[in-house]
Design a protein around this motif. Sequence first.
Motif, PDB file in Angstrom:
ATOM      1  N   SER A  17      -9.635 -10.038 -11.320  1.00 59.13           N
ATOM      2  CA  SER A  17      -9.627  -9.422 -12.658  1.00 59.13           C
ATOM      3  C   SER A  17      -9.100  -7.988 -12.644  1.00 59.13           C
ATOM      4  N   LEU A  18      -9.068  -7.350 -11.467  1.00 57.87           N
ATOM      5  CA  LEU A  18      -8.541  -5.989 -11.364  1.00 57.87           C
ATOM      6  C   LEU A  18      -7.040  -5.967 -11.038  1.00 57.87           C
ATOM      7  N   SER A  21     -16.269 -16.083  -0.348  1.00 64.14           N
ATOM      8  CA  SER A  21     -16.538 -14.875  -1.129  1.00 64.14           C
ATOM      9  C   SER A  21     -16.683 -13.653  -0.226  1.00 64.14           C
ATOM     10  N   TYR A  22     -16.313 -12.512  -0.762  1.00 69.36           N
ATOM     11  CA  TYR A  22     -16.482 -11.247  -0.062  1.00 69.36           C
ATOM     12  C   TYR A  22     -16.620 -10.153  -1.107  1.00 69.36           C
ATOM     13  N   THR A  23     -16.985  -8.972  -0.669  1.00 72.23           N
ATOM     14  CA  THR A  23     -17.171  -7.865  -1.604  1.00 72.23           C
ATOM     15  C   THR A  23     -15.908  -7.022  -1.629  1.00 72.23           C
ATOM     16  N   TYR A  24     -15.425  -6.743  -2.817  1.00 74.42           N
ATOM     17  CA  TYR A  24     -14.204  -5.987  -2.996  1.00 74.42           C
ATOM     18  C   TYR A  24     -14.539  -4.773  -3.845  1.00 74.42           C
ATOM     19  N   TYR A  25     -14.496  -3.585  -3.257  1.00 74.52           N
ATOM     20  CA  TYR A  25     -14.846  -2.343  -3.939  1.00 74.52           C
ATOM     21  C   TYR A  25     -16.175  -2.468  -4.685  1.00 74.52           C
ATOM     22  N   GLY A  26     -17.143  -3.085  -4.025  1.00 69.57           N
ATOM     23  CA  GLY A  26     -18.475  -3.200  -4.607  1.00 69.57           C
ATOM     24  C   GLY A  26     -18.657  -4.405  -5.516  1.00 69.57           C
TER      25      GLY A  26
END
Length: 189
Positions: A46-47, A56-61
């Motif tokens: 979405s960014l 899944s992983y964390t991307y910029y929080g």
Amino acid sequence: IEQKFSEKFKIGASAALSVTNNNSLNAGRMYYDAVTKAPNMPVKDSLGNYLWRSSSYTYYGYATPNYTSYGGSNDVNPVGNAYTSINYVKDNRAIGNVFTELKLTKWLNLRSEFGVDWFNSRAYNREIDKIGTQKGAAYETNSQNTKYVINNLLNFNKSFGKHQLLAVIGQSFEKSVENKVSTQGTTFF
């Protein structure tokens, strides 16, 4: 170029040089990745950032969804790879030939030829640091191939009244030497 020194003797030479710079996609990988991926796999989040992982992983929080359900595997994103990878091949080639031809008699010719084909290639592929995957990768291959060819031909062409006899005796020698060096690095920015 050809030079005739007399009715019995001539020499000649030819040469060609080429330089090719090909800034291209890693097409084999792109096509394979595109065919093996599900068509509903998202290309960007979405960014507006490319999605690389199948889990899944964390991307910029922000937690990203699990893309295993989209048929994902590892860091495969053919669209992302097409727009972010650096790929090029630089080729240099020189080809040269010389010959001599000697007319020994009216019906007997000797021709000797020597040729060289030199080819040098540098291929480079760089993949960016992809969020949630290994940290960047680069591959480079340098190749050099030199080929030598020597040919000797004895041509016989004699008429006997209503008859004609044509014959060729030949010898050929080829030698090829190839050197190749490949390097790769991974886990860097």
